[in-house]
Design a protein around this motif. Structure first.
Motif, PDB file in Angstrom:
ATOM      1  N   ASP A   1       0.824  -1.205   0.000  1.00  0.00           N
ATOM      2  CA  ASP A   1       0.000   0.000   0.000  1.00  0.00           C
ATOM      3  C   ASP A   1       0.858   1.254   0.000  1.00  0.00           C
ATOM      4  N   ASN A   2       1.924   1.206  -0.750  1.00  0.00           N
ATOM      5  CA  ASN A   2       2.852   2.310  -0.991  1.00  0.00           C
ATOM      6  C   ASN A   2       3.812   2.595   0.154  1.00  0.00           C
ATOM      7  N   VAL A   3       3.794   1.809   1.210  1.00  0.00           N
ATOM      8  CA  VAL A   3       4.720   2.026   2.320  1.00  0.00           C
ATOM      9  C   VAL A   3       6.155   1.799   1.845  1.00  0.00           C
ATOM     10  N   ASP A   4       6.397   0.750   1.088  1.00  0.00           N
ATOM     11  CA  ASP A   4       7.740   0.469   0.588  1.00  0.00           C
ATOM     12  C   ASP A   4       8.195   1.529  -0.406  1.00  0.00           C
ATOM     13  N   ILE A   5       7.294   2.016  -1.213  1.00  0.00           N
ATOM     14  CA  ILE A   5       7.641   3.046  -2.190  1.00  0.00           C
ATOM     15  C   ILE A   5       8.019   4.341  -1.471  1.00  0.00           C
ATOM     16  N   GLU A   6       7.252   4.698  -0.461  1.00  0.00           N
ATOM     17  CA  GLU A   6       7.535   5.918   0.293  1.00  0.00           C
ATOM     18  C   GLU A   6       8.899   5.826   0.961  1.00  0.00           C
ATOM     19  N   TYR A   7       9.222   4.673   1.501  1.00  0.00           N
ATOM     20  CA  TYR A   7      10.527   4.469   2.134  1.00  0.00           C
ATOM     21  C   TYR A   7      11.652   4.661   1.118  1.00  0.00           C
ATOM     22  N   CYS A   8      11.504   4.094  -0.060  1.00  0.00           N
ATOM     23  CA  CYS A   8      12.523   4.218  -1.093  1.00  0.00           C
ATOM     24  C   CYS A   8      12.673   5.666  -1.559  1.00  0.00           C
ATOM     25  N   LEU A   9      11.571   6.378  -1.697  1.00  0.00           N
ATOM     26  CA  LEU A   9      11.653   7.781  -2.099  1.00  0.00           C
ATOM     27  C   LEU A   9      12.386   8.620  -1.060  1.00  0.00           C
ATOM     28  N   ARG A  10      12.110   8.374   0.221  1.00  0.00           N
ATOM     29  CA  ARG A  10      12.809   9.100   1.276  1.00  0.00           C
ATOM     30  C   ARG A  10      14.303   8.751   1.286  1.00  0.00           C
ATOM     31  N   ALA A  11      14.615   7.483   1.065  1.00  0.00           N
ATOM     32  CA  ALA A  11      16.022   7.067   1.032  1.00  0.00           C
ATOM     33  C   ALA A  11      16.757   7.749  -0.119  1.00  0.00           C
ATOM     34  N   ARG A  12      16.137   7.818  -1.276  1.00  0.00           N
ATOM     35  CA  ARG A  12      16.757   8.495  -2.423  1.00  0.00           C
ATOM     36  C   ARG A  12      16.996   9.969  -2.134  1.00  0.00           C
ATOM     37  N   ARG A  13      15.996  10.618  -1.528  1.00  0.00           N
ATOM     38  CA  ARG A  13      16.148  12.044  -1.200  1.00  0.00           C
ATOM     39  C   ARG A  13      17.283  12.263  -0.211  1.00  0.00           C
ATOM     40  N   ALA A  14      17.574  11.256   0.599  1.00  0.00           N
ATOM     41  CA  ALA A  14      18.661  11.356   1.583  1.00  0.00           C
ATOM     42  C   ALA A  14      20.007  10.960   0.976  1.00  0.00           C
ATOM     43  N   GLY A  15      20.022  10.638  -0.317  1.00  0.00           N
ATOM     44  CA  GLY A  15      21.275  10.336  -0.985  1.00  0.00           C
ATOM     45  C   GLY A  15      21.604   8.862  -1.129  1.00  0.00           C
ATOM     46  N   TYR A  16      20.722   7.983  -0.691  1.00  0.00           N
ATOM     47  CA  TYR A  16      20.969   6.547  -0.819  1.00  0.00           C
ATOM     48  C   TYR A  16      20.543   6.062  -2.197  1.00  0.00           C
ATOM     49  N   ARG A  17      21.135   4.954  -2.611  1.00  0.00           N
ATOM     50  CA  ARG A  17      20.727   4.297  -3.854  1.00  0.00           C
ATOM     51  C   ARG A  17      19.828   3.121  -3.512  1.00  0.00           C
ATOM     52  N   ILE A  18      18.922   2.811  -4.396  1.00  0.00           N
ATOM     53  CA  ILE A  18      18.019   1.669  -4.233  1.00  0.00           C
ATOM     54  C   ILE A  18      18.509   0.565  -5.161  1.00  0.00           C
ATOM     55  N   LEU A  19      18.766  -0.594  -4.597  1.00  0.00           N
ATOM     56  CA  LEU A  19      19.177  -1.745  -5.390  1.00  0.00           C
ATOM     57  C   LEU A  19      18.020  -2.722  -5.479  1.00  0.00           C
ATOM     58  N   ARG A  20      17.924  -3.387  -6.592  1.00  0.00           N
ATOM     59  CA  ARG A  20      16.826  -4.330  -6.833  1.00  0.00           C
ATOM     60  C   ARG A  20      17.405  -5.717  -7.055  1.00  0.00           C
ATOM     61  N   ASN A  21      16.783  -6.707  -6.438  1.00  0.00           N
ATOM     62  CA  ASN A  21      17.207  -8.099  -6.602  1.00  0.00           C
ATOM     63  C   ASN A  21      16.015  -8.878  -7.162  1.00  0.00           C
ATOM     64  N   ASN A  22      16.081  -9.245  -8.422  1.00  0.00           N
ATOM     65  CA  ASN A  22      14.966  -9.931  -9.080  1.00  0.00           C
ATOM     66  C   ASN A  22      14.868 -11.414  -8.741  1.00  0.00           C
ATOM     67  N   THR A  23      15.795 -11.924  -7.940  1.00  0.00           N
ATOM     68  CA  THR A  23      15.736 -13.345  -7.601  1.00  0.00           C
ATOM     69  C   THR A  23      15.013 -13.598  -6.281  1.00  0.00           C
ATOM     70  N   VAL A  24      14.751 -12.549  -5.517  1.00  0.00           N
ATOM     71  CA  VAL A  24      14.063 -12.696  -4.236  1.00  0.00           C
ATOM     72  C   VAL A  24      12.563 -12.699  -4.479  1.00  0.00           C
ATOM     73  N   VAL A  25      11.864 -13.619  -3.832  1.00  0.00           N
ATOM     74  CA  VAL A  25      10.420 -13.731  -3.996  1.00  0.00           C
ATOM     75  C   VAL A  25       9.754 -13.626  -2.632  1.00  0.00           C
ATOM     76  N   LEU A  26       8.726 -12.816  -2.555  1.00  0.00           N
ATOM     77  CA  LEU A  26       7.922 -12.688  -1.346  1.00  0.00           C
ATOM     78  C   LEU A  26       6.521 -13.153  -1.695  1.00  0.00           C
ATOM     79  N   SER A  27       6.082 -14.184  -1.042  1.00  0.00           N
ATOM     80  CA  SER A  27       4.755 -14.717  -1.316  1.00  0.00           C
ATOM     81  C   SER A  27       3.759 -14.133  -0.317  1.00  0.00           C
TER      82      SER A  27
END
Length: 118
Positions: free
Chosen positions: A1-27
């Motif tokens: 419900d956009n909680v993860d997206i909001e966290y990533c946007l705040r991290a980017r604004r603070a200068g962090y990079r977001i890395l993506r791992n396409n092999t991880v699965v959350l069921s």
């Protein structure tokens, strides 16, 4: 419900990079997904509960208002598309629309407060 997206946007604004791992699965359960055809195009209708609809609408409005101080056309489109899908394709329409309306009010209210407290 956009909680993860909001966290990533705040991290980017603070200068962090977001890395993506396409092999991880959350069921996890994401509603009762149905594919519907409209004007030759397929729509995904997820049939979330009324309370989940509330949080989805509230959080997207809150997030954008808090981070940007305004809403984009994309956000307005997403909110209108959510209403459209509920009205035309989902069950329990009255309760879902009631919760979505509540989400709009709370999204603006909490978003303005968060923006003012920055």
């Amino acid at each position: 419900d956009n909680v993860d997206i909001e966290y990533c946007l705040r991290a980017r604004r603070a200068g962090y990079r977001i890395l993506r791992n396409n092999t991880v699965v959350l069921s996890h359960a994401i509603g009762n997904i149905k594919e519907k055809k409209l004007l030759g195009r397929w729509l995904t209708v997820r049939n979330h509960s009324p309370m989940r609809k509330y949080y989805q609408i509230r959080n997207i409005l809150y997030m954008h208002y808090k981070l940007y101080g305004r809403l984009s056309m994309e956000v307005l489109y997403r909110v209108l598309a959510a209403y459209f899908k509920v009205i035309f394709y989902e069950q329990d329409k009255a309760r879902k629309i009631h919760e979505m309306n509540r989400g709009i009010l709370d999204g603006f209210k909490y978003g303005r407060k968060a923006r003012a407290n920055r």
